[in-house]
Design a protein around this motif. Structure first.
Motif, PDB file in Angstrom:
ATOM      1  N   ASP A  93       0.841  -1.188   0.000  1.00 27.55           N
ATOM      2  CA  ASP A  93       0.000   0.000   0.000  1.00 27.55           C
ATOM      3  C   ASP A  93       0.882   1.246   0.000  1.00 27.55           C
ATOM      4  O   ASP A  93       1.241   1.764   1.044  1.00 27.55           O
ATOM      5  CB  ASP A  93      -0.920  -0.019   1.229  1.00 27.55           C
ATOM      6  N   GLN A  94       1.228   1.711  -1.185  1.00 27.90           N
ATOM      7  CA  GLN A  94       2.096   2.881  -1.298  1.00 27.90           C
ATOM      8  C   GLN A  94       1.435   4.119  -0.709  1.00 27.90           C
ATOM      9  O   GLN A  94       2.109   4.985  -0.171  1.00 27.90           O
ATOM     10  CB  GLN A  94       2.482   3.115  -2.753  1.00 27.90           C
ATOM     11  N   ALA A  95       0.125   4.193  -0.798  1.00 27.11           N
ATOM     12  CA  ALA A  95      -0.581   5.344  -0.226  1.00 27.11           C
ATOM     13  C   ALA A  95      -0.389   5.386   1.289  1.00 27.11           C
ATOM     14  O   ALA A  95      -0.227   6.458   1.870  1.00 27.11           O
ATOM     15  CB  ALA A  95      -2.065   5.299  -0.582  1.00 27.11           C
ATOM     16  N   TYR A  96      -0.397   4.235   1.943  1.00 30.48           N
ATOM     17  CA  TYR A  96      -0.198   4.188   3.395  1.00 30.48           C
ATOM     18  C   TYR A  96       1.220   4.623   3.753  1.00 30.48           C
ATOM     19  O   TYR A  96       1.426   5.366   4.706  1.00 30.48           O
ATOM     20  CB  TYR A  96      -0.494   2.782   3.917  1.00 30.48           C
ATOM     21  N   VAL A  97       2.198   4.190   2.964  1.00 28.37           N
ATOM     22  CA  VAL A  97       3.582   4.611   3.191  1.00 28.37           C
ATOM     23  C   VAL A  97       3.671   6.129   3.059  1.00 28.37           C
ATOM     24  O   VAL A  97       4.309   6.802   3.874  1.00 28.37           O
ATOM     25  CB  VAL A  97       4.544   3.910   2.211  1.00 28.37           C
ATOM     26  N   ARG A  98       3.027   6.689   2.050  1.00 28.88           N
ATOM     27  CA  ARG A  98       3.011   8.142   1.857  1.00 28.88           C
ATOM     28  C   ARG A  98       2.345   8.839   3.043  1.00 28.88           C
ATOM     29  O   ARG A  98       2.821   9.857   3.523  1.00 28.88           O
ATOM     30  CB  ARG A  98       2.264   8.493   0.564  1.00 28.88           C
ATOM     31  N   THR A  99       1.245   8.285   3.521  1.00 26.39           N
ATOM     32  CA  THR A  99       0.539   8.856   4.666  1.00 26.39           C
ATOM     33  C   THR A  99       1.432   8.854   5.902  1.00 26.39           C
ATOM     34  O   THR A  99       1.499   9.849   6.630  1.00 26.39           O
ATOM     35  CB  THR A  99      -0.762   8.067   4.940  1.00 26.39           C
ATOM     36  N   LEU A 100       2.125   7.754   6.157  1.00 25.35           N
ATOM     37  CA  LEU A 100       3.043   7.674   7.294  1.00 25.35           C
ATOM     38  C   LEU A 100       4.148   8.709   7.165  1.00 25.35           C
ATOM     39  O   LEU A 100       4.469   9.417   8.124  1.00 25.35           O
ATOM     40  CB  LEU A 100       3.658   6.271   7.374  1.00 25.35           C
ATOM     41  N   THR A 101       4.729   8.808   5.980  1.00 24.18           N
ATOM     42  CA  THR A 101       5.822   9.761   5.740  1.00 24.18           C
ATOM     43  C   THR A 101       5.349  11.198   5.925  1.00 24.18           C
ATOM     44  O   THR A 101       6.028  12.009   6.567  1.00 24.18           O
ATOM     45  CB  THR A 101       6.392   9.556   4.321  1.00 24.18           C
ATOM     46  N   GLU A 102       4.192  11.526   5.379  1.00 24.58           N
ATOM     47  CA  GLU A 102       3.663  12.885   5.501  1.00 24.58           C
ATOM     48  C   GLU A 102       3.347  13.230   6.950  1.00 24.58           C
ATOM     49  O   GLU A 102       3.589  14.358   7.396  1.00 24.58           O
ATOM     50  CB  GLU A 102       2.434  13.058   4.619  1.00 24.58           C
ATOM     51  N   ALA A 103       2.810  12.273   7.698  1.00 28.49           N
ATOM     52  CA  ALA A 103       2.514  12.528   9.116  1.00 28.49           C
ATOM     53  C   ALA A 103       3.805  12.821   9.881  1.00 28.49           C
ATOM     54  O   ALA A 103       3.858  13.749  10.688  1.00 28.49           O
ATOM     55  CB  ALA A 103       1.777  11.345   9.737  1.00 28.49           C
ATOM     56  N   LEU A 104       4.840  12.032   9.619  1.00 30.96           N
ATOM     57  CA  LEU A 104       6.128  12.281  10.278  1.00 30.96           C
ATOM     58  C   LEU A 104       6.680  13.654   9.912  1.00 30.96           C
ATOM     59  O   LEU A 104       7.179  14.373  10.777  1.00 30.96           O
ATOM     60  CB  LEU A 104       7.132  11.197   9.896  1.00 30.96           C
ATOM     61  N   GLU A 105       6.564  14.035   8.652  1.00 31.89           N
ATOM     62  CA  GLU A 105       7.037  15.350   8.224  1.00 31.89           C
ATOM     63  C   GLU A 105       6.275  16.466   8.932  1.00 31.89           C
ATOM     64  O   GLU A 105       6.861  17.450   9.365  1.00 31.89           O
ATOM     65  CB  GLU A 105       6.906  15.505   6.709  1.00 31.89           C
ATOM     66  N   ARG A 106       4.955  16.311   9.058  1.00 35.49           N
ATOM     67  CA  ARG A 106       4.143  17.343   9.716  1.00 35.49           C
ATOM     68  C   ARG A 106       4.478  17.440  11.197  1.00 35.49           C
ATOM     69  O   ARG A 106       4.567  18.536  11.747  1.00 35.49           O
ATOM     70  CB  ARG A 106       2.664  17.064   9.513  1.00 35.49           C
ATOM     71  N   ILE A 107       4.650  16.301  11.850  1.00 32.98           N
ATOM     72  CA  ILE A 107       5.000  16.317  13.276  1.00 32.98           C
ATOM     73  C   ILE A 107       6.369  16.976  13.449  1.00 32.98           C
ATOM     74  O   ILE A 107       6.548  17.830  14.310  1.00 32.98           O
ATOM     75  CB  ILE A 107       4.983  14.883  13.870  1.00 32.98           C
ATOM     76  N   ASN A 108       7.326  16.593  12.612  1.00 34.52           N
ATOM     77  CA  ASN A 108       8.678  17.163  12.698  1.00 34.52           C
ATOM     78  C   ASN A 108       8.675  18.661  12.390  1.00 34.52           C
ATOM     79  O   ASN A 108       9.443  19.397  12.977  1.00 34.52           O
ATOM     80  CB  ASN A 108       9.635  16.433  11.752  1.00 34.52           C
ATOM     81  N   ARG A 109       7.840  19.103  11.477  1.00 34.67           N
ATOM     82  CA  ARG A 109       7.760  20.528  11.131  1.00 34.67           C
ATOM     83  C   ARG A 109       7.351  21.348  12.345  1.00 34.67           C
ATOM     84  O   ARG A 109       7.827  22.447  12.556  1.00 34.67           O
ATOM     85  CB  ARG A 109       6.747  20.718   9.995  1.00 34.67           C
ATOM     86  N   TRP A 110       6.475  20.798  13.177  1.00 31.36           N
ATOM     87  CA  TRP A 110       6.019  21.512  14.366  1.00 31.36           C
ATOM     88  C   TRP A 110       7.116  21.631  15.425  1.00 31.36           C
ATOM     89  O   TRP A 110       7.098  22.521  16.249  1.00 31.36           O
ATOM     90  CB  TRP A 110       4.815  20.812  14.980  1.00 31.36           C
ATOM     91  N   TRP A 111       8.077  20.679  15.403  1.00 25.37           N
ATOM     92  CA  TRP A 111       9.150  20.719  16.399  1.00 25.37           C
ATOM     93  C   TRP A 111      10.091  21.874  16.165  1.00 25.37           C
ATOM     94  O   TRP A 111      10.733  22.353  17.073  1.00 25.37           O
ATOM     95  CB  TRP A 111       9.976  19.437  16.338  1.00 25.37           C
ATOM     96  N   LYS A 112      10.227  22.292  14.925  1.00 23.52           N
ATOM     97  CA  LYS A 112      11.225  23.315  14.575  1.00 23.52           C
ATOM     98  C   LYS A 112      10.758  24.699  14.845  1.00 23.52           C
ATOM     99  O   LYS A 112       9.704  25.055  15.028  1.00 23.52           O
ATOM    100  CB  LYS A 112      11.607  23.173  13.105  1.00 23.52           C
TER     101      LYS A 112
END
Length: 112
Positions: A93-112
């Motif tokens: 499920d490439q869409a799920y991999v993309r969803t996981l990656t995007e969620a991590l990016e959004r969480i990390n963006r808030w840390w900065k």
């Protein structure tokens, strides 16, 4: 709304948690509900509510930091996200991999 986060239905819990967070801005009761929807031992296709819970967790941002290790663990174990097709391993499920990656990016963006 908080009572709905304890519903037996995954969709209801996920959307109730998201609605509660959007209304109150309080991530404390929301993050555990969303985190519970993603099982790090998952070995197949995620239920429909799982990618939604991952997306919503990404929206919460930094308070969802508790999810980072679990999301990374799932992404690191890509053999769990693949299945043999004609002798070739492809992502289930490439869409799920993309969803996981995007969620991590959004969480990390808030840390900065």
């Amino acid at each position: 709304m908080r009572r709905l986060m304890e519903s037996p239905g995954a969709w209801t819990r996920t959307y109730a948690a998201h609605a509660y967070w959007r209304i109150t801005g309080d991530p404390e009761p929301v993050v555990p509900v969303l985190l519970a929807e993603v099982d790090p031992a998952w070995t197949g296709r995620p239920g429909l509510s799982v990618p939604e819970a991952v997306r919503r967790r990404g929206e919460v941002g930094a308070p969802a930091e508790a999810a980072v290790s679990r999301l990374r663990r799932i992404l690191a174990q890509q053999e769990w996200l693949s299945r043999p097709v004609a002798g070739v391993r492809i992502l289930a499920d490439q869409a799920y991999v993309r969803t996981l990656t995007e969620a991590l990016e959004r969480i990390n963006r808030w840390w900065k």
